[in-house]
Design a protein around this motif. Structure first.
Motif, PDB file in Angstrom:
ATOM      1  N   ASN A 195       0.819  -1.210   0.000  1.00  0.00           N
ATOM      2  CA  ASN A 195       0.000   0.000   0.000  1.00  0.00           C
ATOM      3  C   ASN A 195       0.849   1.253   0.000  1.00  0.00           C
ATOM      4  N   ILE A 196       2.076   1.122   0.482  1.00  0.00           N
ATOM      5  CA  ILE A 196       2.949   2.284   0.569  1.00  0.00           C
ATOM      6  C   ILE A 196       4.127   2.127  -0.389  1.00  0.00           C
TER       7      ILE A 196
ATOM      8  N   LEU B  57       6.226   5.152  -1.140  1.00  0.00           N
ATOM      9  CA  LEU B  57       6.993   5.613   0.024  1.00  0.00           C
ATOM     10  C   LEU B  57       8.194   4.715   0.272  1.00  0.00           C
ATOM     11  N   VAL B  58       8.006   3.408   0.071  1.00  0.00           N
ATOM     12  CA  VAL B  58       9.118   2.481   0.266  1.00  0.00           C
ATOM     13  C   VAL B  58      10.244   2.810  -0.708  1.00  0.00           C
TER      14      VAL B  58
ATOM     15  N   PHE C 297      10.914   5.711  -1.965  1.00  0.00           N
ATOM     16  CA  PHE C 297      11.614   6.925  -1.527  1.00  0.00           C
ATOM     17  C   PHE C 297      12.470   6.654  -0.303  1.00  0.00           C
ATOM     18  N   ALA C 298      11.984   5.761   0.573  1.00  0.00           N
ATOM     19  CA  ALA C 298      12.791   5.400   1.737  1.00  0.00           C
ATOM     20  C   ALA C 298      14.110   4.773   1.289  1.00  0.00           C
TER      21      ALA C 298
ATOM     22  N   SER D 136      16.365   7.368  -0.171  1.00  0.00           N
ATOM     23  CA  SER D 136      16.984   8.255   0.810  1.00  0.00           C
ATOM     24  C   SER D 136      18.125   7.557   1.546  1.00  0.00           C
ATOM     25  N   MET D 137      18.054   6.213   1.644  1.00  0.00           N
ATOM     26  CA  MET D 137      19.158   5.493   2.279  1.00  0.00           C
ATOM     27  C   MET D 137      20.336   5.325   1.323  1.00  0.00           C
TER      28      MET D 137
ATOM     29  N   VAL E  63      22.068   7.315  -0.222  1.00  0.00           N
ATOM     30  CA  VAL E  63      23.143   8.294  -0.088  1.00  0.00           C
ATOM     31  C   VAL E  63      24.328   7.710   0.670  1.00  0.00           C
ATOM     32  N   TYR E  64      24.026   6.806   1.642  1.00  0.00           N
ATOM     33  CA  TYR E  64      25.104   6.315   2.504  1.00  0.00           C
ATOM     34  C   TYR E  64      26.186   5.572   1.735  1.00  0.00           C
TER      35      TYR E  64
ATOM     36  N   SER F 154      26.803  13.476  -1.906  1.00  0.00           N
ATOM     37  CA  SER F 154      25.769  13.369  -0.873  1.00  0.00           C
ATOM     38  C   SER F 154      25.001  14.678  -0.777  1.00  0.00           C
ATOM     39  N   ALA F 155      25.693  15.828  -0.904  1.00  0.00           N
ATOM     40  CA  ALA F 155      24.979  17.110  -0.895  1.00  0.00           C
ATOM     41  C   ALA F 155      24.000  17.170  -2.059  1.00  0.00           C
TER      42      ALA F 155
ATOM     43  N   VAL G 265      20.951  14.772  -1.468  1.00  0.00           N
ATOM     44  CA  VAL G 265      20.026  15.298  -0.470  1.00  0.00           C
ATOM     45  C   VAL G 265      19.215  16.443  -1.065  1.00  0.00           C
TER      46      VAL G 265
ATOM     47  N   GLY H 105      -4.729   9.421  -5.495  1.00  0.00           N
ATOM     48  CA  GLY H 105      -5.257   9.247  -4.142  1.00  0.00           C
ATOM     49  C   GLY H 105      -4.706   8.029  -3.427  1.00  0.00           C
TER      50      GLY H 105
ATOM     51  N   PHE I  16      -0.757   5.569  -2.491  1.00  0.00           N
ATOM     52  CA  PHE I  16       0.681   5.336  -2.655  1.00  0.00           C
ATOM     53  C   PHE I  16       0.954   4.004  -3.353  1.00  0.00           C
TER      54      PHE I  16
END
Lengths: 166, 408
Positions: free
Chosen positions: B123-124, B127-128, B130-131, B134-135, B137-138, B160-161, B164, B182, B184
């Motif tokens: 359902n997400i 979002l997953v 994007f999560a 976002s990780m 970058v490490y 990394s800059a 972000v 309507g 994700f």
């Protein structure tokens, strides 16, 4: 149900191990990595309780955005290894007993509480429910919090800029 | 076997799916490098890889073997743990993100268990993704820092800059799509794009109602190219300034892992662009009886490609090529015949259009790399913060207004 408990135990162990490693590591980057592990394990715990949105946001905001800034600053300042010192007498005689009391108290109250182990039980499951709560029922505290954060941000900016103008 | 599948759906259904998808994905990664070298070479009026196999088709294999057998050097004074962690983190995160991508609408059965054409349907899902981004970058940041060398450190800091900064515009640019669908859930986002304007123009989000996401798509693709550290935003590995950027000190298979991570994220971004703005697996043709012939396009396309390959292959310059190319062509023809079977006709529609759209995006990726010069660092930051981010906020506001307007 048993699989859930097994996953919970693994995630909890990872979270606690990460937290301990965060304190024990001597290099700031390693501490930051441990903290990231804790954040991701916590997201897993949220997911286990059915709070999908919170879990994803936990990783995006804490695991991604905030910790990246931590790592970035540590890299930029090229911080070296920390030196290990003996505990101060203050920590030794006051801090340790207080810590023990705190742990016992926490264990006592958590043991007594009846916890809702599932987010579904509280009725807030989907992103839609969460946004309805945030933007209808709790809109005033929500906006107030964002205002507080804005004030803190401006304050930090003013403090950081003062030296330049003089 | 069927009872076993009912009792252990994870072992019997999910695991084979993961293994097959991983195999396909890694092969696709390898041949994406070949594709990129070929396309860039032709843009620059060269031939590209030609010696290893017919048309250089075995080049990825040779490269893989070479990577495996190179000496794996760890620089002196490197932070061992982070130095090893970085490439694993980069590759595993890049590959994980493919798990939530739906490849088609139809379910198929494994050992009698019906299962959708994706590893998992969350359902997400968005979002997953994007999560995971976002990780990501490490991997870059840690690689740069742990190498104990100045060029990687600068490259790591830069990228990394950059990641972000562009993550903001990337996330904001898809809010319009989320508002219109309507949800994700990636499958539901695709389903929300069904239907046609005036009976023949597909209602994909790019030209959707109430607010066409043209601006959103341009913002999304620009920031996605920057987010994956590809040209013209590849300042992290600007050769003329930083040798090779964050992976300067990496050799052997650890270098190959960064390489694969970059191509894996290219594929993910292409999938996402297709799903969010170009109707995912939806066919560009209406599903009315007059358009029924379009169902045979996959079969015809494969068969035509196979025939062309056979005709070209029998006149190829080397003996090896004269054998391999016609065999490949025959295989493609076989695939075409298979796609034309009545039972398969419906099933292949989704995956065919989806993969075709992905291929087009991958081509655009390479095309952009072959055409545009690299940005300067301050231009890059100014572009992200002063142009892309405000425009994406404007897009969100306009989309919300349009939706509220039409709902009244």
């Amino acid at each position: 149900m048993t699989a859930q408990i097994a996953v919970f135990l693994v995630l909890a162990a990872v979270a606690v191990a990460g937290a301990i490693s965060l304190i024990l590591q001597r290099h700031p980057i390693h501490s930051a990595l441990s903290l990231i592990t804790v954040m991701v394990a916590l997201a897993g715990l949220y997911l286990l309780q059915g709070a999908e949105f919170v879990a994803a946001v936990q990783i995006i905001v804490y695991g991604g955005a905030i910790m990246v800034l931590f790592v970035f600053v540590i890299m930029l300042l090229n911080a070296g290894e920390e030196e290990r010192t003996n505990m101060s007498s203050m920590a030794h005689y006051v801090g340790v007993p207080l810590g023990v009391v705190f742990v016992i108290e926490m264990a006592y109250w958590i043991g007594r509480a009846t916890l809702h182990m599932n987010a579904r039980a509280s009725g807030v499951v989907s992103t839609r429910d969460l946004s309805n709560l945030l933007f209808r029922e709790y809109v005033f505290p929500f906006e107030l919090t964002s205002f507080l954060i804005l004030i803190a941000l401006l304050g930090a900016l003013v403090l950081a800029r003062r030296e330049e103008s003089e | 076997m069927n009872e076993f599948a009912v009792q252990h759906p994870i072992l019997a259904v999910a695991l084979p799916k993961i293994v097959v998808l991983l195999f396909v994905l890694l092969t696709a990664l390898a041949y994406l490098t070949w594709f990129e070298r070929k396309v860039v070479a032709h843009i620059q009026a060269r031939w590209g890889p030609y010696r290893v196999g017919p048309h250089g088709l075995l080049q990825p294999l040779a490269d893989g073997v070479k990577f495996l057998f190179k000496e794996d050097v760890t620089p002196a004074g490197a932070d061992k743990f982070a130095y090893f962690l970085a490439p694993f983190l980069a590759l595993s995160l890049a590959i994980t993100s493919i798990a939530v991508i739906p490849f088609g609408p139809k379910e198929f059965s494994v050992f009698g268990q019906s299962t959708p054409l994706s590893i998992t349907n969350l359902n997400i899902g968005l979002l997953v993704l994007f999560a995971i981004t976002s990780m990501g970058v490490y991997g870059v940041a840690l690689a740069g820092w742990s190498s104990n060398s100045k060029y990687p450190l600068l490259g790591g800091l830069r990228s990394s800059a950059q990641m972000v900064s562009y993550e903001l515009a990337l996330t904001m640019s898809v809010v319009g799509v989320i508002l219109m669908a309507g949800t994700f859930n990636l499958s539901e986002i695709v389903n929300a794009q069904q239907g046609f304007h005036w009976g023949f123009v597909p209602r994909w989000n790019l030209i959707g109602w109430p607010f066409p996401q043209v601006l959103g798509f341009l913002l999304f693709f620009t920031s996605a190219v920057a987010e994956t550290n590809r040209a013209p935003f590849d300042l992290a590995e600007a050769e003329s300034e930083l040798v090779a950027g964050f992976h300067t000190e990496y050799a052997s298979f650890k270098f190959a892992m960064f390489f694969m991570a970059e191509y894996a994220s290219m594929i993910t971004v292409s999938c996402l662009a297709t799903i969010l703005f170009f109707g995912g697996w939806l066919s560009p043709f209406p599903q009315t009886p007059i358009w029924a012939w379009t169902h045979y396009i996959p079969a015809a396309a494969f068969a035509a490609a196979g025939l062309a390959l056979i005709v070209h292959g029998v006149r190829y310059i080397t003996m090896f090529g004269r054998v391999v190319l016609p065999v490949l062509g025959l295989a493609l023809c076989g695939l075409g015949v298979l796609c034309g079977q009545p039972g398969m006709l419906d099933f292949v529609q989704g995956p065919f259009w989806f993969l075709l759209k992905i291929a087009i995006f991958l081509f655009i990726y390479v095309w952009v790399r072959g055409t545009l010069p690299r940005f300067r660092y301050d231009q890059l930051m100014g572009f992200g913060w002063k142009l892309l981010l405000p425009l994406s906020i404007v897009n969100v506001v306009l989309t919300s207004l349009a939706i509220v307007w039409t709902q009244q």
